[in-house]
Motif scaffolding. Structure first.
Motif, PDB file in Angstrom:
ATOM      1  N   GLN A  57     138.186  -8.217 -23.251  1.00  0.00           N
ATOM      2  CA  GLN A  57     137.150  -8.803 -23.765  1.00  0.00           C
ATOM      3  C   GLN A  57     136.893  -8.539 -25.221  1.00  0.00           C
ATOM      4  N   GLN A  64     136.142 -15.887 -30.106  1.00  0.00           N
ATOM      5  CA  GLN A  64     134.807 -16.393 -30.336  1.00  0.00           C
ATOM      6  C   GLN A  64     134.271 -16.500 -31.813  1.00  0.00           C
ATOM      7  N   ASP A  81     131.623 -22.809 -23.491  1.00  0.00           N
ATOM      8  CA  ASP A  81     131.489 -22.741 -22.146  1.00  0.00           C
ATOM      9  C   ASP A  81     132.790 -22.187 -21.582  1.00  0.00           C
ATOM     10  N   TRP A  83     134.528 -19.869 -22.357  1.00  0.00           N
ATOM     11  CA  TRP A  83     134.548 -18.297 -22.063  1.00  0.00           C
ATOM     12  C   TRP A  83     133.869 -18.253 -20.733  1.00  0.00           C
ATOM     13  N   GLN A  84     133.049 -18.922 -20.409  1.00  0.00           N
ATOM     14  CA  GLN A  84     132.317 -18.497 -19.061  1.00  0.00           C
ATOM     15  C   GLN A  84     133.028 -19.289 -17.704  1.00  0.00           C
ATOM     16  N   GLN A  85     133.441 -20.249 -18.120  1.00  0.00           N
ATOM     17  CA  GLN A  85     134.093 -21.133 -16.913  1.00  0.00           C
ATOM     18  C   GLN A  85     135.585 -20.823 -16.627  1.00  0.00           C
ATOM     19  N   THR A  87     139.456 -18.180 -16.995  1.00  0.00           N
ATOM     20  CA  THR A  87     139.821 -16.767 -17.355  1.00  0.00           C
ATOM     21  C   THR A  87     140.787 -16.920 -18.333  1.00  0.00           C
TER      22      THR A  87
END
Length: 216
Positions: A57, A64, A81, A83-85, A87
């Motif tokens: 992380q 980012q 997106d 980083w959320q959608q 791995t």
């Protein structure tokens, strides 16, 4: 006379993505100035080796921040997106092999562009083979040949050869530029905002006063 401009890059390098518009401008200017007398060669530097380990992380947060910095500095568009959608993995060698496999079918530049857009705009994971296959299909490549090439020992050897060339001629990070004129190597500092400044440096390095010979 051997005159070549080496462009050292990685398809998953965010600074390379930020440099893309200015790099395109420089290539256009070089074509107008030198025509076919100056060859451009893309060289994969291999930013990060193979890994199936999810990105820590802390590193995700750092990357980012890089994206935000590049956007603020250059206006480059990023789709966070990703980083959320996805791995994310710190693994760029697979994307590099996809570039080499595509180059066997004359689509090196198109695959580089496709990978960058997949990563930074489409929130697709550029470390995944499924993404490479999807892009190859979109580019109209022979998928059987592409799949065979991306896993071949010849592709791996070519990647290692390019990484070694990067270490020998630059090793200044990504993106970076090295001008070869016969046996003379000149580092061309990357200017993210000014293609003309880099063109002037290249012209200066190739001038008779610099080389002791007439160019062109």
């Amino acid at each position: 006379m051997t005159t070549k401009l080496f462009y050292f890059h990685d398809p998953m390098c965010s600074w390379c993505w930020g440099f893309t518009p200015t790099w395109s401008q420089l290539q256009q200017q070089l074509k107008l100035e030198f025509g076919t007398k100056l060859e451009t060669q893309y060289v994969l530097g291999g930013l990060a080796p193979d890994s199936d380990v999810p990105m820590p992380q802390e590193l995700q947060d750092t990357l980012q921040q890089y994206w935000k910095r590049i956007h603020n500095l250059l206006g480059t568009t990023f789709n966070f997106d990703f980083w959320q959608q996805c791995t994310p993995r710190r693994s760029t060698y697979p994307a590099c092999r996809a570039v080499i496999a595509a180059s066997n079918q004359g689509k090196e530049i198109a695959m580089i562009d496709g990978l960058q857009r997949a990563y930074y705009l489409r929130a697709l994971n550029p470390s995944d083979t499924s993404t490479h296959i999807q892009l190859a299909e979109e580019l109209g490549l022979d998928l059987d040949a592409f799949h065979d090439d991306i896993i071949s020992s010849e592709t791996e050897q070519e990647l290692q050869n390019q990484i070694q060339l990067y270490k020998e001629l630059s090793a200044n990070g990504f993106p970076s530029l090295t001008l070869q004129n016969n046996n003379t190597l000149t580092q061309i500092p990357v200017d993210y905002k000014n293609a003309s400044a880099m063109l002037d440096l290249i012209k200066q390095a190739l001038s008779p006063s610099s080389q002791g010979q007439n160019y062109g």
